[in-house]
Design an enzyme around this catalytic site. Structure first.
Site, PDB file in Angstrom:
ATOM      1  N   CYS A   1      -2.515  -8.859  -5.385  1.00  0.00           N
ATOM      2  CA  CYS A   1      -1.100  -9.252  -5.305  1.00  0.00           C
ATOM      3  C   CYS A   1      -0.303  -8.543  -6.402  1.00  0.00           C
ATOM      4  O   CYS A   1      -0.120  -7.342  -6.326  1.00  0.00           O
ATOM      5  CB  CYS A   1      -0.971 -10.776  -5.365  1.00  0.00           C
ATOM      6  SG  CYS A   1       0.661 -11.350  -4.841  1.00  0.00           S
TER       7      CYS A   1
ATOM      8  N   HIS B   1      -4.976 -12.907  -1.160  1.00  0.00           N
ATOM      9  CA  HIS B   1      -5.642 -13.512  -2.324  1.00  0.00           C
ATOM     10  C   HIS B   1      -7.061 -13.962  -1.994  1.00  0.00           C
ATOM     11  O   HIS B   1      -7.264 -15.120  -1.631  1.00  0.00           O
ATOM     12  CB  HIS B   1      -4.848 -14.736  -2.795  1.00  0.00           C
ATOM     13  CG  HIS B   1      -3.575 -14.410  -3.492  1.00  0.00           C
ATOM     14  ND1 HIS B   1      -3.523 -14.140  -4.840  1.00  0.00           N
ATOM     15  CD2 HIS B   1      -2.298 -14.320  -3.042  1.00  0.00           C
ATOM     16  CE1 HIS B   1      -2.268 -13.894  -5.194  1.00  0.00           C
ATOM     17  NE2 HIS B   1      -1.499 -13.993  -4.118  1.00  0.00           N
TER      18      HIS B   1
ATOM     19  N   GLU C   1      -9.309 -14.742  -4.027  1.00  0.00           N
ATOM     20  CA  GLU C   1      -9.738 -15.781  -4.993  1.00  0.00           C
ATOM     21  C   GLU C   1      -9.248 -17.167  -4.576  1.00  0.00           C
ATOM     22  O   GLU C   1      -9.605 -18.158  -5.190  1.00  0.00           O
ATOM     23  CB  GLU C   1      -9.248 -15.414  -6.405  1.00  0.00           C
ATOM     24  CG  GLU C   1      -7.808 -15.748  -6.727  1.00  0.00           C
ATOM     25  CD  GLU C   1      -6.775 -14.801  -6.118  1.00  0.00           C
ATOM     26  OE1 GLU C   1      -7.147 -13.951  -5.271  1.00  0.00           O
ATOM     27  OE2 GLU C   1      -5.584 -14.930  -6.469  1.00  0.00           O
TER      28      GLU C   1
END
Lengths: 263, 802
Positions: A96, A218, A220
């Site tokens: 990002c 994302h 994560e």
């Protein structure tokens, strides 16, 4: 067995550092959250690490445009360290805001001589002109990217950004395609699955070596199946019986690469 | 005395002069308070300085001290003999928490936020604030600094909590209001809406805090006085929940510089707005979320190294409140020339009162100062020693060597005279709307159109266009999103997060708010808000046993007996239903004077009396959570809980232009049994989906479940359990009776489920169907709704298409 070491870079406005750290820890790495001041001052040496992760957030408020101030700082104050790190065959991932930073430093998509650090593409304002927080289907492409080796052909991940429209001049886009540097594409060209209007539905790219990787989604944020927005609809999500989310494989690949190549 | 400090001549002032001083200085002090100050300084034989009188005005403001909630009230209801209430807060809010006495309440009503237990390592803090007046004048800045302020409340609780979740509830005027009807000096509701959403978005997203819960309500009476509730949940180590200040500790300011922004915010928000308020530009603060992020990054490191003993935020009243509160029991001295300024030219009282954002005050033992400063420097944050906490029991302020304020802490904090206020309540009488069943089958063959209109009405319709602008996934712990279902676009009842990654222990956040019922009775509105917040918690898998509440009252001018009477009604309900459900209040706030006055016509408008109840619940395992979208064809749909003819203040009456008189009552014995048994059924895995039955009643709830799940339904109202004689189809379909849910059960679990929930009235409505047809048959045997889920969904998503 040596434990791969990950430096998670922080500065004012970084805000996805904690979950990025968790992701690498789950993948088996040793992690350190390091403020860029400590790299610039020499208090911390980048060369002591195997993986550099630039997490999401709003570095320096995304003033001027997303990621640009951190990119300028890295380009001018950490030039040699970065070149040595990359030259040593080590790994870099930008997620990002981190992807925005890598594109603005020129590390992505990169050139034949990465020492130049010239920006060749950009991540512009979403075509919807708004911040978009939603889950998207991604198609994994054939690429040299070490982070996505053996990953599922279709990956589901969330995006959350206002400036994620990947765009570049035609020759740069042609190079990307020719070198198989496109790692992820939004699986459907239309809005909202392509949430930002990216050229060629590009969601993530790597450099020519596959060791520098940047993406807007994302990974994560999808470490366990309970992160999936439809985990309560068991049939769809729990089919595999695994409790692992799609995102974790990306971090595991990085850690395994470091181990396998004894970096 | 410094030349930049003025003496305020009150010793010889008459009543009119005292009030002129109060009004022209935006002090918002009444005559009795001004006279108390006059007497105090008369005994000292001197006039106060501007720094002193401003300090007193901030400290005594409604915003800071909540004097209405502490005042003595003579309350008279419906012509009955008056009753004396010695403080609404101690009598109805605090006492409820004491009576409930939950062992997991760690700190209530004493710190900047309430604290409850989470796990062996951490506790949770939760606070909801309002930023109404600033958002009316400058929506973007007002709302952004609203969320910024409440985040600092979490950071200023105990020794500092890490902010982990934001929740936002907004009340706006109608977006389609003609510009010509706009009250003088106010912004159009559309402009307020857009600005507020952008302000919250830009602040919350930049801070990296998920915004995963909220609500947006519309009513024309919010046009001049929009409401912006901002909440924050924080995570704090169990051994960092207590604070203290010792004489000799340094007063250290951490964070942003001080400017002329936000001066008089506290007193401004303690007065009504009028058509000239728009010119009060300096009362609105200017936000910088990255500065606040840096402060969080720095202070949490300092907290973990135990470098300071106490912390609070600079909110309303700026340094004057922060230092005044921290040093209340011992004393403090501050040197204003040391304050880091944005620009030159501020008078000492302006430095002292400025509400410039992103500033915290901490009490640092001198030996820890250098380590603290090093951490702050490493994070690009300024830390400035302003003075020292003393044992003088005085608040002493210096500027360039001269003393500019010298106040006794005792007078500052306890000198405020306790006001006596009158309150009355008279139940209103509205025209009733009869059932429209008779017309069904003649000209208007069904309730299809009513259902579609309800789904498309602004209060019920999808808020997706707003929700997607908020980052609800950052920090990686959200497990039940605000949008759920097969296409990730159905309305979730509550959000669930796992604040500790890797642990399956979860936190549920929900809210309840029913201002429309206040038009019938604020007691019922408050009771329903509590019931609704708890229903939302239970609907996703939470339990009453582990739920705490927050109360946020937004009201009109409490100096007017009828407005105060409504406040008394609502406060009474808070006690009655919090204790009945066993759910304690841990924190709360009030914002009064939400009224608008047109100075030319003298016309006065108040907002509907609005109580927001926020709820927080700890759940042991997020694996047991459920969502509201139906999961599979052939599953069974039940309504849980009795339906009554309670349509007063309902959305159904609303779309037909009626208010009515029978707003939903809460029957806590039934409600508690229902929620406890349903929680147990959900946590035993017997429920596939569950949805709170609220705005728009059964009709809206089943429609939302069907289109969120992507399946049709075939239902019949015959088995709806009723608590009275109601049998009109429209009443059954759209009544908003409390303590009801719609649940989906797999056929093989039918018996287990029905046994599990025995003792609770339930009614089997029908089944989920593969085909998208959506049919509800009325008691008369005719289909009263016959359509497809696509039509219903499209109506509900009206705001997305416009």
């Amino acid at each position: 067995m040596m434990q791969p070491k990950v430096l998670i870079l922080r500065t004012a406005g970084t805000n996805c550092d904690a979950e990025t750290e968790t992701a690498f820890q789950l993948a088996g790495a040793e992690t350190a959250l390091v403020h860029i001041q400590n790299l610039i001052s020499g208090k911390v040496n980048l060369s002591d690490y195997h993986i550099l992760a630039i997490p999401g957030g709003f570095s320096y408020g995304d003033d001027i445009s997303a990621g640009i101030l951190l990119a300028v700082e890295m380009k001018h104050k950490l030039t040699d360290e970065l070149n040595r790190f990359v030259g040593a065959g080590k790994l870099v991932i930008g997620i990002c805001n981190g992807f925005q930073v890598l594109v603005r430093t020129g590390l992505l998509p990169g050139t034949d001589s990465s020492a130049e650090m010239t920006q060749r593409a950009t991540l512009a304002m979403n075509t919807s002109a708004k911040f978009e927080c939603r889950w998207v289907d991604l198609e994994t492409q054939e690429s040299p990217c070490v982070f996505t080796k053996g990953i599922k052909p279709c990956v589901y991940l969330p995006v959350a950004h206002a400036e994620g429209r990947f765009t570049a001049p035609a020759d740069v886009l042609a190079d990307l395609e020719a070198n198989n540097q496109v790692v992820f594409r939004y699986a459907d060209s239309g809005y909202p699955n392509n949430p930002n209007g990216s050229d060629a539905d590009i969601a993530g790219i790597c450099d020519a070596t596959g060791r520098i990787f940047g993406l807007m989604p994302h990974p994560e944020r999808f470490l366990t199946k309970w992160n999936h927005p439809r985990w309560t609809r068991i049939a769809e999500v729990q089919g595999s019986g695994s409790e692992e989310g799609d995102g974790l494989a990306i971090f595991k690949n990085a850690v395994n690469y470091v181990k396998a190549n004894r970096l | 005395m410094s030349s930049t400090v003025n003496e305020i001549n009150i010793l010889n002032a008459d009543d009119a002069e005292l009030m002129r001083i109060s009004r022209e200085g935006t002090l918002s002090l009444n005559l009795n308070e001004m006279k108390t100050i006059q007497t105090h300084f008369g005994a000292l034989g001197r006039n106060p300085t501007d720094v002193e009188i401003e300090t007193i005005a901030q400290t005594w403001s409604e915003h800071c001290v909540h004097k209405t909630f502490k005042s003595i009230i003579r309350y008279s209801e419906d012509g009955k003999a008056p009753e004396q209430i010695d403080g609404l807060f101690p009598t109805y809010i605090q006492r409820a928490t004491e009576d409930i006495a939950k062992p997991w309440c760690v700190s209530v009503f004493s710190d900047n936020a309430g604290i409850i237990e989470f796990d062996e390592t951490f506790n949770l803090v939760f606070k909801v604030e309002t930023h109404n007046h600033p958002s009316a004048i400058e929506p973007y800045g007002g709302a952004g600094t609203g969320i910024g302020g409440v985040i600092r409340d979490s950071l200023g609780t105990g020794l500092g909590a890490k902010p982990i979740l934001n929740t936002d509830v907004f009340c706006f005027g109608m977006s389609d209001m003609p510009y010509t009807a706009l009250p003088k000096g106010t912004l159009h509701p559309k402009r307020v809406f857009k600005g507020v959403v952008a302000g919250v978005r830009d602040y919350g997203n930049r801070m990296g805090i998920p915004t995963a819960n909220g609500a947006i309500l519309f009513d024309s009476r919010y046009t001049a006085n929009p409401l912006v509730f901002c909440g924050n949940v924080g995570l704090i180590p169990r051994n960092r929940c207590e604070k203290s200040v010792e004489p000799g500790d340094l007063v250290v300011a951490v964070g942003g510089q001080t400017g002329r922004d936000g001066i008089h915010g506290a007193t401004f928000s303690s007065a009504e707005l009028d058509d000239t308020s728009e010119s009060l530009g300096s009362v609105v603060q200017i936000g910088n979320p990255i500065m606040e992020k840096k402060i969080v990054d720095a202070l949490l490191q300092a907290r973990d190294r135990n470098l300071y003993r106490s912390i609070t935020d600079c909110g309303a009243g700026g340094f004057s409140s922060a230092v005044g509160e921290m040093g209340e029991d011992i004393g403090a001295e501050v040197h204003l020339e040391r304050v880091s300024l944005k620009y030159e030219g501020l008078a000492p009282w302006e430095i002292w009162l400025s509400e410039a954002q992103e500033r915290m005050v901490i009490a640092v033992p001198p030996e820890n100062l250098s380590e603290l400063v090093a951490i702050c420097e490493a994070e690009f944050v300024e830390a400035t020693v302003l003075g020292t906490f003393t044992d003088s029991h005085r608040l002493q302020v210096f500027y360039e060597g001269a003393i500019v304020a010298d106040l006794e802490m005792e007078f500052l904090h306890n000198g405020l005279p306790k006001p006596v206020k009158a309150a009355v309540w008279q139940p209103p009488k509205h025209p009733e709307m009869p059932s429209r069943d008779e017309g069904i089958g003649v000209g208007n063959p069904s309730y299809m159109d009513d259902l579609r209109r309800l789904l498309a009405s602004p209060n019920i319709a999808s808020k997706e266009s707003v929700i997607r602008q908020y980052d609800h996934g950052v920090q990686g712990g959200v497990v039940i999103n605000p949008l759920v279902g097969v296409a990730n676009d159905g309305p979730s009842d509550a959000c669930v997060i796992t604040p500790v990654l890797g642990s399956r222990k979860g936190v549920v956040i929900a809210n309840g708010i029913n201002p429309k019922y206040s038009d019938v009775d604020p007691y019922l509105s408050a009771a329903s808000a509590i019931d609704e917040a708890l229903r939302n918690i239970v609907a996703v898998g939470g339990t009453l046993e582990k739920t705490a509440l927050l109360d946020n009252f937004c009201w009109g001018n409490p100096d007017k007996p009828d407005r105060l009477g409504e406040l008394v009604r609502a406060a009474k309900a808070c006690y009655d239903f919090a204790t009945a459900y066993g759910t304690p209040f841990i924190s709360g706030k009030d914002s009064l004077y939400n009224e608008y006055r047109d100075t030319t016509t003298g016309e006065q408008r108040a907002i509907p009396s609005t109580l927001l109840i926020s709820a927080i619940c700890v759940i042991p395992d997020i694996c047991n959570a459920v969502t509201m979208d139906v999961k599979a064809p052939d599953n069974l749909i039940y309504v849980v809980g009795n339906t009554y003819a309670e349509l007063g203040g309902s959305h159904y009456f609303g779309i037909h232009g009626f208010i009515g008189n029978s707003a939903p009552v809460v029957r806590p014995d039934d409600g508690k049994r229902t929620m406890e048994r349903l929680s147990s059924a959900i946590n035993s895995g017997l429920v596939r989906s569950c949805h709170d039955c609220s705005e728009g009643g059964i009709g809206v709830a089943v429609a939302e479940m069907a289109f969120a799940g992507g399946y049709g339904m075939r239902l019949n109202l015959d088995n709806v359990p009723i608590g009275d004689e109601t049998d009109a189809d429209d009443y059954l379909l759209f009544s908003e009776s409390n303590s009801r849910f719609i649940v989906e059960v797999e056929p093989q679990h039918r018996e287990a489920y029905e046994n599990h929930i025995a003792g609770v009235p339930i009614g089997y409505l029908g089944t989920v169907t593969e085909s998208p047809e959506f049919v509800i048959t009325g008691k008369t045997g005719h289909p009263i709704v016959e359509t497809s889920i696509d039509v219903l969904k499209s109506a509900w998503q009206t705001p997305l298409h416009s």
